[in-house]
Write a protein that holds these residues in place. Structure first.
Motif, mmCIF file in Angstrom:
data_model
loop_
_atom_site.group_PDB
_atom_site.id
_atom_site.type_symbol
_atom_site.label_atom_id
_atom_site.label_comp_id
_atom_site.label_asym_id
_atom_site.label_seq_id
_atom_site.Cartn_x
_atom_site.Cartn_y
_atom_site.Cartn_z
ATOM 1 N N LEU A 19 44.801 60.794 29.036
ATOM 2 C CA LEU A 19 46.213 60.720 28.664
ATOM 3 C C LEU A 19 46.438 60.608 27.155
ATOM 4 C CD1 LEU A 19 47.075 58.214 31.507
ATOM 5 C CD2 LEU A 19 47.805 60.612 31.405
ATOM 6 N N ALA A 20 45.453 61.033 26.373
ATOM 7 C CA ALA A 20 45.538 60.877 24.924
ATOM 8 C C ALA A 20 46.800 61.513 24.335
ATOM 9 C CB ALA A 20 44.295 61.466 24.265
ATOM 10 N N SER A 21 47.242 62.640 24.915
ATOM 11 C CA SER A 21 48.418 63.323 24.365
ATOM 12 C C SER A 21 49.677 63.092 25.202
ATOM 13 C CB SER A 21 48.135 64.828 24.255
ATOM 14 O OG SER A 21 47.917 65.357 25.550
ATOM 15 N N ASN A 22 49.654 62.086 26.062
ATOM 16 C CA ASN A 22 50.805 61.832 26.923
ATOM 17 C C ASN A 22 51.175 60.353 26.852
ATOM 18 O OD1 ASN A 22 52.537 61.369 29.174
ATOM 19 N ND2 ASN A 22 51.779 63.240 30.117
ATOM 20 N N PRO A 23 52.072 59.977 25.914
ATOM 21 C CA PRO A 23 52.406 58.564 25.732
ATOM 22 C C PRO A 23 52.996 57.896 26.976
ATOM 23 C CG PRO A 23 53.684 59.948 24.215
ATOM 24 C CD PRO A 23 52.774 60.837 24.984
ATOM 25 N N ARG A 24 53.809 58.610 27.748
ATOM 26 C CA ARG A 24 54.392 58.009 28.956
ATOM 27 C C ARG A 24 53.309 57.733 29.995
ATOM 28 N NH1 ARG A 24 56.953 54.395 31.231
ATOM 29 N NH2 ARG A 24 58.092 54.900 33.092
ATOM 30 N N GLY A 25 52.406 58.691 30.171
ATOM 31 C CA GLY A 25 51.298 58.491 31.100
ATOM 32 C C GLY A 25 50.403 57.353 30.665
ATOM 33 N N ARG A 26 50.154 57.284 29.368
ATOM 34 C CA ARG A 26 49.318 56.212 28.823
ATOM 35 C C ARG A 26 49.983 54.851 29.062
ATOM 36 N NH1 ARG A 26 45.356 55.744 24.453
ATOM 37 N NH2 ARG A 26 44.726 53.586 24.657
ATOM 38 N N ALA A 27 51.283 54.764 28.884
ATOM 39 C CA ALA A 27 51.994 53.507 29.115
ATOM 40 C C ALA A 27 51.913 53.099 30.590
ATOM 41 C CB ALA A 27 53.459 53.637 28.677
ATOM 42 N N LEU A 28 52.018 54.079 31.491
ATOM 43 C CA LEU A 28 51.896 53.776 32.916
ATOM 44 C C LEU A 28 50.500 53.265 33.252
ATOM 45 C CD1 LEU A 28 53.865 56.792 34.398
ATOM 46 C CD2 LEU A 28 54.476 54.377 34.632
ATOM 47 N N TRP A 29 49.470 53.933 32.684
ATOM 48 C CA TRP A 29 48.101 53.475 32.935
ATOM 49 C C TRP A 29 47.888 52.073 32.356
ATOM 50 C CZ3 TRP A 29 44.296 52.958 35.843
ATOM 51 C CH2 TRP A 29 43.140 52.322 35.384
ATOM 52 N N ASP A 30 48.341 51.848 31.134
ATOM 53 C CA ASP A 30 48.164 50.533 30.505
ATOM 54 C C ASP A 30 48.834 49.433 31.334
ATOM 55 O OD1 ASP A 30 46.721 51.685 28.447
ATOM 56 O OD2 ASP A 30 48.387 51.675 27.019
ATOM 57 N N ALA A 31 50.020 49.700 31.870
ATOM 58 C CA ALA A 31 50.718 48.713 32.704
ATOM 59 C C ALA A 31 49.934 48.463 33.995
ATOM 60 C CB ALA A 31 52.126 49.201 33.022
ATOM 61 N N HIS A 32 49.371 49.515 34.579
ATOM 62 C CA HIS A 32 48.577 49.353 35.801
ATOM 63 C C HIS A 32 47.310 48.543 35.521
ATOM 64 C CE1 HIS A 32 46.989 50.118 39.744
ATOM 65 N NE2 HIS A 32 45.901 50.640 39.218
ATOM 66 N N LEU A 33 46.654 48.845 34.408
ATOM 67 C CA LEU A 33 45.443 48.103 34.037
ATOM 68 C C LEU A 33 45.771 46.625 33.813
ATOM 69 C CD1 LEU A 33 42.438 48.108 33.386
ATOM 70 C CD2 LEU A 33 43.025 48.769 31.034
ATOM 71 N N ALA A 34 46.891 46.341 33.177
ATOM 72 C CA ALA A 34 47.308 44.951 32.966
ATOM 73 C C ALA A 34 47.547 44.248 34.308
ATOM 74 C CB ALA A 34 48.559 44.893 32.099
ATOM 75 N N THR A 35 48.126 44.959 35.262
ATOM 76 C CA THR A 35 48.346 44.391 36.599
ATOM 77 C C THR A 35 47.017 44.077 37.269
ATOM 78 O OG1 THR A 35 50.439 45.545 36.863
ATOM 79 C CG2 THR A 35 49.337 44.833 38.880
ATOM 80 N N ILE A 36 46.057 44.995 37.182
ATOM 81 C CA ILE A 36 44.730 44.767 37.768
ATOM 82 C C ILE A 36 44.078 43.536 37.129
ATOM 83 C CG2 ILE A 36 42.374 45.689 37.972
ATOM 84 C CD1 ILE A 36 43.615 48.479 38.068
ATOM 85 N N GLN A 37 44.152 43.446 35.818
ATOM 86 C CA GLN A 37 43.550 42.310 35.111
ATOM 87 C C GLN A 37 44.213 41.000 35.525
ATOM 88 O OE1 GLN A 37 44.136 43.899 31.186
ATOM 89 N NE2 GLN A 37 42.056 44.746 31.079
ATOM 90 N N GLN A 38 45.528 41.011 35.658
ATOM 91 C CA GLN A 38 46.252 39.806 36.059
ATOM 92 C C GLN A 38 45.883 39.402 37.485
ATOM 93 O OE1 GLN A 38 50.522 40.281 36.147
ATOM 94 N NE2 GLN A 38 50.881 38.091 36.141
ATOM 95 N N LEU A 39 45.814 40.355 38.396
ATOM 96 C CA LEU A 39 45.444 40.051 39.779
ATOM 97 C C LEU A 39 44.014 39.518 39.874
ATOM 98 C CD1 LEU A 39 47.076 43.107 41.580
ATOM 99 C CD2 LEU A 39 47.746 40.706 41.825
ATOM 100 N N ALA A 40 43.111 40.091 39.083
ATOM 101 C CA ALA A 40 41.707 39.662 39.118
ATOM 102 C C ALA A 40 41.565 38.200 38.698
ATOM 103 C CB ALA A 40 40.861 40.561 38.226
ATOM 104 N N LYS A 41 42.419 37.739 37.806
ATOM 105 C CA LYS A 41 42.352 36.347 37.342
ATOM 106 C C LYS A 41 42.684 35.352 38.452
ATOM 107 C CE LYS A 41 43.390 37.311 32.529
ATOM 108 N NZ LYS A 41 44.366 37.168 31.443
ATOM 109 N N THR A 42 43.355 35.806 39.494
ATOM 110 C CA THR A 42 43.717 34.892 40.582
ATOM 111 C C THR A 42 42.599 34.746 41.613
ATOM 112 O OG1 THR A 42 44.752 36.624 41.940
ATOM 113 C CG2 THR A 42 46.156 35.485 40.323
ATOM 114 N N ASP A 43 41.518 35.512 41.462
ATOM 115 C CA ASP A 43 40.397 35.465 42.406
ATOM 116 C C ASP A 43 39.146 34.997 41.670
ATOM 117 O OD1 ASP A 43 39.030 35.802 44.835
ATOM 118 O OD2 ASP A 43 38.371 37.810 44.253
#
Length: 189
Positions: free
Chosen positions: A153-177
Motif C-alpha cells: 500500500l505504499a502508494s495508497n494512503p487510504r489503504g495504508r491508514a486502514l491497514w495501520d488501524a487494523h494492525l493497531a486493533t490486533i496489537q490492542q487485542l493481543a495485550k488482553t491475552d
C-alpha cells in the motif's frame, strides 16, 4: 434480524470498493449470509524480496471462505428482478471485484474489528440450482483474499491508514491475552 427485545443486531460482512483517486465509497457488496467458516493463513516473513526501506516486514496473510447465495426468498416474494435474472446480478457484482479498476481499493469488512484492504486472488463459483430460463438460483462462491499490508500500500494512503488501524486493533487485542511464566511451570528465563 430478530424482533425480540434485547436481541443483538446481526451485522453483515461484505466488500467495499473505494475510488482510486478520492477514496470515496463507490460500491458496497453485502453478503446475503455471513460465512460459516473462515480460514486465515499467515506465512512467515522471508528475506527475499526485502521490504522497501522504512517498511517493517509482515507475514503474508490469506483468507478463504465460502459465500452462499440463495434466491428462494425473493422468488417466493415475487421479486421481478430475481424472476428475470436469478442470482446473476449478485454473482456478476462479486466477479467484477477481480477486475482491477485503476488503483481502486477493495476493503473486506467482517465486523467492526476486521476492516482490511484486500486483493481478491481467487473465486470459485458453483451454481447449484437453476430456474426454467437457466438463471442460477443457488450458488456457493469460494473466495480467497490476500490481505494488503504496508509494502502493498505504499502508494495508497487510504489503504495504508486502514491497514495501520487494523494492525493497531490486533496489537490492542493481543495485550488482553497475557500469560505468566508460572503457568508454564517457570520462575524465570
Amino acid at each position: 434480524m430478530s424482533s425480540f427485545p434485547g436481541s443483538p443486531k446481526l451485522l453483515k460482512a461484505g466488500f467495499v470498493q473505494l475510488d482510486p483517486v478520492t477514496a470515496v465509497v463507490v460500491g458496497v457488496h453485502v453478503f446475503q449470509y455471513n460465512p460459516e467458516t473462515l480460514v486465515r493463513r499467515l506465512e512467515g516473513v522471508s528475506s527475499v524480496p526485502p521490504p522497501p526501506p522504512g517498511v517493517p516486514a509482515a507475514p503474508r496473510e490469506t483468507v478463504t471462505f465460502t459465500l452462499v447465495l440463495d434466491a428462494s426468498d425473493k422468488l417466493q416474494a415475487g421479486d421481478p428482478a430475481t424472476q428475470q435474472t436469478g442470482l446473476l446480478p449478485a454473482i456478476s457484482a462479486l466477479e467484477l471485484l477481480l477486475y482491477p479498476a485503476g488503483a481502486g481499493l477493495t476493503v473486506w469488512v467482517s465486523g467492526g474489528r476486521r476492516i482490511v484492504p484486500v486483493r481478491i486472488t481467487e473465486m470459485q463459483i458453483v451454481e447449484q440450482a437453476f430456474d426454467p430460463a437457466l438463471n442460477p438460483i443457488r450458488a456457493e462462491i469460494a473466495v480467497t483474499l490476500q490481505v494488503l499490508k504496508d509494502a502493498d500500500l505504499a502508494s495508497n494512503p487510504r489503504g495504508r491508514a486502514l491497514w495501520d488501524a487494523h494492525l493497531a486493533t490486533i496489537q490492542q487485542l493481543a495485550k488482553t491475552d497475557v500469560g505468566t511464566l508460572a503457568a508454564l511451570g517457570l520462575t524465570g528465563i
